[in-house]
Motif scaffolding. Sequence first.
Motif, PDB file in Angstrom:
ATOM      1  N   THR A   7       0.839  -1.199   0.000  1.00 16.13           N
ATOM      2  CA  THR A   7       0.000   0.000   0.000  1.00 16.13           C
ATOM      3  C   THR A   7       0.873   1.246   0.000  1.00 16.13           C
ATOM      4  O   THR A   7       1.853   1.332   0.726  1.00 16.13           O
ATOM      5  CB  THR A   7      -0.901  -0.003   1.247  1.00 16.13           C
ATOM      6  N   ASP A   8       0.506   2.222  -0.792  1.00 12.92           N
ATOM      7  CA  ASP A   8       1.322   3.422  -0.937  1.00 12.92           C
ATOM      8  C   ASP A   8       1.200   4.316   0.290  1.00 12.92           C
ATOM      9  O   ASP A   8       0.118   4.687   0.694  1.00 12.92           O
ATOM     10  CB  ASP A   8       0.865   4.183  -2.186  1.00 12.92           C
ATOM     11  N   PHE A   9       2.339   4.640   0.900  1.00 12.06           N
ATOM     12  CA  PHE A   9       2.357   5.621   1.980  1.00 12.06           C
ATOM     13  C   PHE A   9       3.702   6.303   1.946  1.00 12.06           C
ATOM     14  O   PHE A   9       4.735   5.669   1.973  1.00 12.06           O
ATOM     15  CB  PHE A   9       2.104   4.987   3.346  1.00 12.06           C
ATOM     16  N   SER A  10       3.696   7.630   1.840  1.00 12.98           N
ATOM     17  CA  SER A  10       4.949   8.370   1.723  1.00 12.98           C
ATOM     18  C   SER A  10       5.742   8.314   3.016  1.00 12.98           C
ATOM     19  O   SER A  10       6.937   8.036   3.013  1.00 12.98           O
ATOM     20  CB  SER A  10       4.661   9.822   1.344  1.00 12.98           C
ATOM     21  N   ASN A  11       5.099   8.589   4.142  1.00 11.29           N
ATOM     22  CA  ASN A  11       5.755   8.522   5.435  1.00 11.29           C
ATOM     23  C   ASN A  11       4.969   7.579   6.339  1.00 11.29           C
ATOM     24  O   ASN A  11       3.913   7.951   6.851  1.00 11.29           O
ATOM     25  CB  ASN A  11       5.837   9.906   6.090  1.00 11.29           C
ATOM     26  N   PRO A 170       9.621   7.967  -0.844  1.00  8.86           N
ATOM     27  CA  PRO A 170       8.292   7.363  -0.640  1.00  8.86           C
ATOM     28  C   PRO A 170       8.431   5.875  -0.294  1.00  8.86           C
ATOM     29  O   PRO A 170       9.225   5.164  -0.909  1.00  8.86           O
ATOM     30  CB  PRO A 170       7.624   7.535  -2.013  1.00  8.86           C
ATOM     31  N   TYR A 171       7.671   5.422   0.683  1.00  9.33           N
ATOM     32  CA  TYR A 171       7.737   4.024   1.125  1.00  9.33           C
ATOM     33  C   TYR A 171       6.432   3.332   0.750  1.00  9.33           C
ATOM     34  O   TYR A 171       5.360   3.694   1.226  1.00  9.33           O
ATOM     35  CB  TYR A 171       7.969   3.956   2.638  1.00  9.33           C
ATOM     36  N   CYS A 172       6.533   2.340  -0.118  1.00 14.10           N
ATOM     37  CA  CYS A 172       5.321   1.673  -0.578  1.00 14.10           C
ATOM     38  C   CYS A 172       5.491   0.161  -0.657  1.00 14.10           C
ATOM     39  O   CYS A 172       4.650  -0.519  -1.223  1.00 14.10           O
ATOM     40  CB  CYS A 172       4.904   2.216  -1.945  1.00 14.10           C
ATOM     41  N   ALA A 191      12.265   1.831   0.481  1.00 14.25           N
ATOM     42  CA  ALA A 191      11.672   2.842  -0.387  1.00 14.25           C
ATOM     43  C   ALA A 191      11.404   2.265  -1.779  1.00 14.25           C
ATOM     44  O   ALA A 191      12.113   1.368  -2.250  1.00 14.25           O
ATOM     45  CB  ALA A 191      12.586   4.051  -0.491  1.00 14.25           C
ATOM     46  N   CYS A 192      10.383   2.798  -2.431  1.00 21.02           N
ATOM     47  CA  CYS A 192      10.009   2.306  -3.765  1.00 21.02           C
ATOM     48  C   CYS A 192      10.468   3.298  -4.827  1.00 21.02           C
ATOM     49  O   CYS A 192       9.694   3.704  -5.697  1.00 21.02           O
ATOM     50  CB  CYS A 192       8.513   2.079  -3.853  1.00 21.02           C
TER      51      CYS A 192
END
Length: 315
Positions: A7-11, A170-172, A191-192
């Motif tokens: 799931t995409d989450f920046s922080n 960004p961490y996804c 990080a992605c």
Amino acid sequence: MLDSNTTDFSNPSTFILLGIPGLEVAHVWISIPFCTMYIIAILGNFTILFIVKREPSLHGPMFYFLCMLTISDLVLSTATQPKLLSIFWFNSREISFSACLTQMYFVHCFSGMGSGTLMSMAFDRYMAICHPLGYSTTLTNSVVTTIGLAVVLRSGILALPYPFLARRWPYCRTSIIPHFHCRHIAVVKLACTDISISSYYGLFDLFSVIGMGMFFISVSYIQILWAIFRLPTKDAQLKTFGTFISHLCAILAFYIPHLFFSLMFWFGRNVPLHFLVLTASVCDLVPPVLHSIIYEVSTKQTWGRLLQLFTHKET
């Protein structure tokens, strides 16, 4: 629907620290030597600070630098070991994103401070042995203070990019860190995006801290050994050699584990992850333990003062 691990989450709000992956069953047993070493490091380094503060004869450049090394060892071990033990004992694996970045900064900052302090101690021994007549006029309190501030500023500035770089990615992929603390490279690997900047800066910092430190210390100690071998008698050589052997042992205790881990991390592609993490944990804890033992046992001023305190209490 996207998988929860991607799931995409920046922080991310929290990260999950695994401790030592693959050895979860043995975490309780592994905690015993780590807890013992941490207690030794805390008691030993606080003892050094206490002795130096109480004994006026120890208020000199060598012991001021020793106190800096002691403080960096205390902060470095305390930044990582309590969390490691909480993972081992209570399965407390969560760490907030801000706490993770803070821990990352402290680990890199005080690791660099330890390296810089060892460089300062090598310079102190160089002046004491190679230029004894100019020692007191060169290493004045103001000069020692300037060197200390330079070491602190250098380590603090070099460590600043680590949390800033980690925050901007960004961490996804996942929030699980296969480590026992927020080491920079272990975090940014989640990080992605392309993390080449983080990797390059990590190498730059490695060469700046470890490489430069080893170079200047090696140059100092080559000149020290050359000066010792030129002394006229063997007794004089042994006596002078004894005045810096503790510093040599402390330097080896710091640089050998860090150099071994760095080389293994960058070039040991087939090294099992649990062995890599276990080695990292040992590298973080062994130097503070050995430094406290080395300086309490081999430095006669601290050893003598320690014996005097215990003898005085008994009488």
